[in-house]
Motif scaffolding. Structure first.
Motif, PDB file in Angstrom:
ATOM      1  N   LEU A  86      87.140  39.048  -2.662  1.00 43.48           N
ATOM      2  CA  LEU A  86      86.545  37.713  -2.520  1.00 43.48           C
ATOM      3  C   LEU A  86      85.694  37.621  -1.257  1.00 43.48           C
ATOM      4  N   THR A  87      86.118  38.284  -0.186  1.00 40.59           N
ATOM      5  CA  THR A  87      85.313  38.297   1.041  1.00 40.59           C
ATOM      6  C   THR A  87      83.947  38.913   0.769  1.00 40.59           C
ATOM      7  N   ALA A  88      83.929  40.034   0.053  1.00 37.49           N
ATOM      8  CA  ALA A  88      82.653  40.691  -0.266  1.00 37.49           C
ATOM      9  C   ALA A  88      81.780  39.793  -1.141  1.00 37.49           C
ATOM     10  N   LEU A  89      82.384  39.152  -2.150  1.00 37.08           N
ATOM     11  CA  LEU A  89      81.627  38.239  -3.011  1.00 37.08           C
ATOM     12  C   LEU A  89      81.062  37.078  -2.203  1.00 37.08           C
ATOM     13  N   LEU A  93      77.206  35.556  -1.268  1.00 36.24           N
ATOM     14  CA  LEU A  93      76.774  34.169  -1.462  1.00 36.24           C
ATOM     15  C   LEU A  93      76.300  33.539  -0.156  1.00 36.24           C
ATOM     16  N   VAL A  94      77.012  33.805   0.930  1.00 36.46           N
ATOM     17  CA  VAL A  94      76.610  33.276   2.237  1.00 36.46           C
ATOM     18  C   VAL A  94      75.206  33.783   2.581  1.00 36.46           C
ATOM     19  N   ASP A  95      74.989  35.078   2.413  1.00 41.26           N
ATOM     20  CA  ASP A  95      73.674  35.654   2.722  1.00 41.26           C
ATOM     21  C   ASP A  95      72.593  35.052   1.828  1.00 41.26           C
ATOM     22  N   GLU A  96      72.914  34.886   0.553  1.00 43.26           N
ATOM     23  CA  GLU A  96      71.956  34.329  -0.405  1.00 43.26           C
ATOM     24  C   GLU A  96      71.586  32.887  -0.034  1.00 43.26           C
ATOM     25  N   ILE A 169      76.710  25.567   3.797  1.00 44.24           N
ATOM     26  CA  ILE A 169      75.382  26.018   4.214  1.00 44.24           C
ATOM     27  C   ILE A 169      74.280  25.115   3.657  1.00 44.24           C
ATOM     28  N   GLY A 170      74.326  24.848   2.338  1.00 45.79           N
ATOM     29  CA  GLY A 170      73.240  24.119   1.700  1.00 45.79           C
ATOM     30  C   GLY A 170      73.237  22.634   1.966  1.00 45.79           C
ATOM     31  N   LEU A 171      74.406  22.023   1.982  1.00 48.37           N
ATOM     32  CA  LEU A 171      74.476  20.573   2.135  1.00 48.37           C
ATOM     33  C   LEU A 171      74.648  20.153   3.592  1.00 48.37           C
ATOM     34  N   ASP A 175      74.907  26.876  10.214  1.00 45.22           N
ATOM     35  CA  ASP A 175      74.686  28.312  10.241  1.00 45.22           C
ATOM     36  C   ASP A 175      76.042  28.998  10.121  1.00 45.22           C
ATOM     37  N   PRO A 176      76.168  29.911   9.171  1.00 43.95           N
ATOM     38  CA  PRO A 176      77.459  30.580   8.996  1.00 43.95           C
ATOM     39  C   PRO A 176      77.689  31.628  10.071  1.00 43.95           C
TER      40      PRO A 176
END
Length: 195
Positions: A86-89, A93-96, A169-171, A175-176
């Protein structure tokens, strides 16, 4: 003996797709979602507008695929534990979501999705459903290892993962940090583990 009919017209050139996607991303970053048009994308990619429309029904589908499906091409993680998978997934998503093109596209895409239920349905069926289907293997492995129960609501878990990243991130626009994916994964994995 049966024969498969050959496709009509010229075969699609994968270089055209790459040029179109790159052009869309560049324009989003340079001029934003509202000012990005199919005509501008086609001109920058060096193709005709018809070439773009043969692959995508309109700007929202093109932008969504260009910006928010990069994780769909990544290998499905297999680290040996659900939390690490899940961390890798989530890191993908965070990068995207943190990419400049995503920040430029998100408000306009959300407005288009809200205004057009047909578009929202197409995005769900054409992009989101196959992506979720692809990721079910992560949960199947976790079930086989005895980490989670077979009746875990996997669709809801995937929605929770994406929703947490989208919200953060989006809403909210934060910054993560490099720990975000791991912290979210730990919370989710702990919440669905067999006790």
């Amino acid at each position: 003996m049966s024969s498969v009919p050959s496709p009509k017209g010229r075969p699609r050139d994968p270089r055209s797709r790459e040029a179109i996607v790159s052009a869309a991303i560049e324009l989003l970053i340079e001029v934003g979602y509202a000012a990005t048009s199919i005509g501008a994308v086609a001109a920058r990619a060096g193709v005709g507008k018809d070439t773009v429309y043969r692959r995508w029904r309109g700007k929202p589908e093109l932008v969504f695929e260009a910006v928010f499906t990069t994780t769909d091409q990544a290998p499905i993680p297999d680290t040996g534990t659900l939390a690490e998978d899940l961390t890798a997934l989530l890191q993908g998503l965070v990068d995207e979501f943190h990419a400049p093109a995503a920040a430029a596209a998100l408000p306009g895409l959300l407005a288009d999705f809200t205004a057009d239920p047909v578009l929202k349905s197409r995005i769900r069926s054409d992009f989101l459903a196959p992506s979720k289907e692809r990721l079910l293997v992560v949960f199947e492995r976790a079930v086989a290892r005895g980490e989670i129960a077979a009746d875990t609501p996997f669709d809801l878990v995937l929605d929770t993962l994406a929703g947490a990243v989208f919200f953060h991130i989006g809403l909210v626009g934060q910054d993560p940090d490099r720990e975000l994916a791991g912290r979210l994964a730990a919370v989710i994995a702990k919440g669905i583990e067999i006790r």
